[in-house]
Enzyme design. Structure first.
Site, short mmCIF file in Angstrom:
data_model
loop_
_atom_site.label_atom_id
_atom_site.label_comp_id
_atom_site.label_asym_id
_atom_site.label_seq_id
_atom_site.Cartn_x
_atom_site.Cartn_y
_atom_site.Cartn_z
N TRP A 94 4.02 -4.68 18.67
CA TRP A 94 5.19 -5.51 18.44
C TRP A 94 6.34 -5.14 19.38
CZ3 TRP A 94 10.10 -4.40 16.35
CH2 TRP A 94 10.85 -5.50 15.98
N CYS B 125 0.85 -1.19 0.00
CA CYS B 125 0.00 0.00 0.00
C CYS B 125 0.88 1.25 0.00
CB CYS B 125 -0.89 0.00 1.24
SG CYS B 125 -2.05 -1.37 1.32
N GLU C 78 0.94 3.67 2.05
CA GLU C 78 1.47 3.98 3.38
C GLU C 78 2.76 3.21 3.67
OE1 GLU C 78 -3.10 4.08 3.87
OE2 GLU C 78 -1.63 3.00 2.68
#
Length: 157
Positions: free
Chosen positions: A129, A56, A58
């Protein structure tokens, strides 16, 4: 979840819209993204559509920013081609953006309802994460001591 809106960076929206209008041609590039660096610079990118799941806009923006020496984005927006306006990030992008930039603001909404929200508001109760990575100090404390290893450096039973 308390969602707090921030002022909309209209210059950033215009930058993404300009790239969508002038650079997104055909079906390979249908979305543009613009990000504002902490130092005020604007970085732009387009998606790289592919039937196998190309990145994408982004995600391409994260790499383009790093290539330009920008390692901290404060605000991001994605805009669709064919005058589709502001488009919110997909789930994968939300997770990646949260992992890279936990304090990131994202411009979402359409027409007169465009607003800026924190990335964490777009992905509540999310897996972060960085929260699950072991730091160097913790790893060092887990190393076996000499009394815990045999003469070859392996952990003793």
């Amino acid at each position: 979840m308390t969602s707090r809106t921030h002022d909309v960076d209209h210059e950033l929206v215009r930058a993404a819209a300009h790239v969508a209008r002038t650079r997104c041609r055909g079906e390979n590039h249908t979305m543009a993204a613009a990000g504002r660096a902490r130092d005020g610079r604007i970085v732009t990118a387009v998606n790289a559509y592919h039937f196998t799941g190309g990145p994408c806009a982004e995600l391409v923006l994260i790499g383009a920013a790093a290539a330009q020496g920008v390692h901290e984005l404060v605000t991001i927006v994605a805009v669709g081609d064919r005058d589709r306006g502001v488009v919110p990030p997909c789930g994968r992008c939300r997770q990646v953006l949260l992992d890279y930039f936990p304090a990131l603001r994202v411009i979402v909404g359409s027409d007169d309802r465009v607003r800026t929200v924190r990335i964490s508001d777009l992905l509540p109760e999310s897996y972060v994460w960085a929260d699950h990575q072991l730091d160097a100090e913790h790893l060092a404390s887990q190393e076996p001591t000499d009394s815990q290893t045999d003469n070859r450096g392996r952990s003793a039973p």
